[in-house]
Design a protein around this motif. Structure first.
Motif, PDB file in Angstrom:
ATOM      1  N   PRO A  38       0.836  -1.201   0.000  1.00 32.72           N
ATOM      2  CA  PRO A  38       0.000   0.000   0.000  1.00 32.72           C
ATOM      3  C   PRO A  38       0.869   1.250   0.000  1.00 32.72           C
ATOM      4  CG  PRO A  38       0.033  -0.999   2.184  1.00 32.72           C
ATOM      5  CD  PRO A  38       0.757  -1.946   1.276  1.00 32.72           C
ATOM      6  N   PHE A  86      -9.856   8.888   1.555  1.00 33.17           N
ATOM      7  CA  PHE A  86      -9.151   7.652   1.254  1.00 33.17           C
ATOM      8  C   PHE A  86     -10.133   6.488   1.390  1.00 33.17           C
ATOM      9  CE2 PHE A  86      -6.033  10.602   3.152  1.00 33.17           C
ATOM     10  CZ  PHE A  86      -5.135  10.709   2.106  1.00 33.17           C
ATOM     11  N   PRO A  89      -6.506   1.708   0.160  1.00 32.46           N
ATOM     12  CA  PRO A  89      -5.145   2.083  -0.239  1.00 32.46           C
ATOM     13  C   PRO A  89      -4.852   1.792  -1.709  1.00 32.46           C
ATOM     14  CG  PRO A  89      -5.124   0.881   1.839  1.00 32.46           C
ATOM     15  CD  PRO A  89      -6.510   0.760   1.292  1.00 32.46           C
ATOM     16  N   ARG A 223      -4.161   4.400   9.817  1.00 28.77           N
ATOM     17  CA  ARG A 223      -4.552   4.698   8.435  1.00 28.77           C
ATOM     18  C   ARG A 223      -5.635   5.772   8.404  1.00 28.77           C
ATOM     19  NH1 ARG A 223      -7.697   2.944   3.982  1.00 28.77           N
ATOM     20  NH2 ARG A 223      -8.971   1.486   5.189  1.00 28.77           N
TER      21      ARG A 223
END
Length: 267
Positions: A38, A86, A89, A223
């Motif tokens: 990623p 996002f 990824p 993340r």
């Protein structure tokens, strides 16, 4: 009044892992990304190049206006703000497709003269699935007059929970410009930056500051689901950047004299 701006373009890129490793090195990180890994947040900015012939560039080294971005009759351009969602990824070494569209063009009169704001949306997909949505806000303005006062920058907060100091010398700016295929002369041509655009030195890329803040946020929060940022004053290459973070996900960049260069929110 907003101008109509239906422009759309699509670019494709294989997301070469070697380029991601080069960005890691530029940022002072150990180069480690391999195919299938990623990508860290915002690394997509080193991909989707649009190489143009010299004749198709403007005086500042950017693509000449009047193509994807309309010609607004204002010579100076800056990256004012951005927002990212996002979804999943992006993976290094896998073909990706970026579709970009100009969502809105708005003209205003500011204290320094006429301004134009351009809002651009990017959707990036891999294997048919959307991975990332990004909005960019670009601002266009006139050249500064010889006696024009410099805009007063806001003061940055000092109540951070974490502060990481970063320095971006001329080599770092050159490498980041090369990796993002950004020919804007304010990042490498000091006479142009000072004498034409009125800066005190080379300008640290707004996206490079945003990239630094995203890495700080990811290290503390895991993340990221989204990130929003706005540039508030330029940082020069001879100034250290204090990248600040608070537990609520608020971030900012503070210059050595205390002025605020960028504010951001991570989630």
């Amino acid at each position: 009044m907003p101008d109509a701006a239906p422009a759309t373009q699509t670019l494709v890129d294989p997301l070469d892992p070697a380029r991601a490793r080069a960005l890691q090195a530029t940022l002072g990180l150990t180069p480690s990304i391999e195919a299938g890994d990623p990508l860290p947040p915002f690394f997509h900015h080193i991909y989707f190049w649009e190489p143009l012939l010299p004749a198709d560039l403007g005086r500042d080294g950017h693509p000449a206006k009047g193509g994807f971005i309309p010609d607004l009759g204002l010579p100076r351009r800056m990256w004012a703000a951005g927002e990212l969602t996002f979804h999943t990824p992006l993976r290094a070494g896998s073909r990706a497709e970026k579709t970009s569209s100009v969502e809105q063009v708005t003209r205003k009169d500011g204290r320094s003269g006429p301004l134009a704001f351009v809002r651009v949306r990017h959707d990036i997909r891999q294997r048919g699935a959307i991975c990332l949505t990004e909005w960019q806000e670009l601002v266009y303005r006139q050249d500064p007059g010889p006696d024009a006062p410099k805009p007063e920058a806001p003061k940055a907060k000092t109540d951070e929970d974490l502060c990481i100091t970063r320095r971006f010398d001329t080599t770092a700016l050159f490498r980041y410009s090369a990796l993002t295929f950004n020919g804007h002369r304010i990042h490498y041509d000091q006479p142009y930056a000072r004498e034409v655009e009125g800066y005190d030195g080379l300008v640290v890329h707004g996206p490079l500051l945003a990239q630094s803040l995203m890495l700080v946020a990811e290290a503390r929060m895991g993340r990221l689901a989204g990130f929003r940022y706005r540039a508030t004053s330029p940082l020069m290459h001879h100034e250290a950047a204090s990248c600040c973070w608070t537990k609520g996900g608020t971030l900012w960049v503070r210059a050595p004299d205390g002025r605020q260069n960028m504010i951001a929110e991570a989630r």
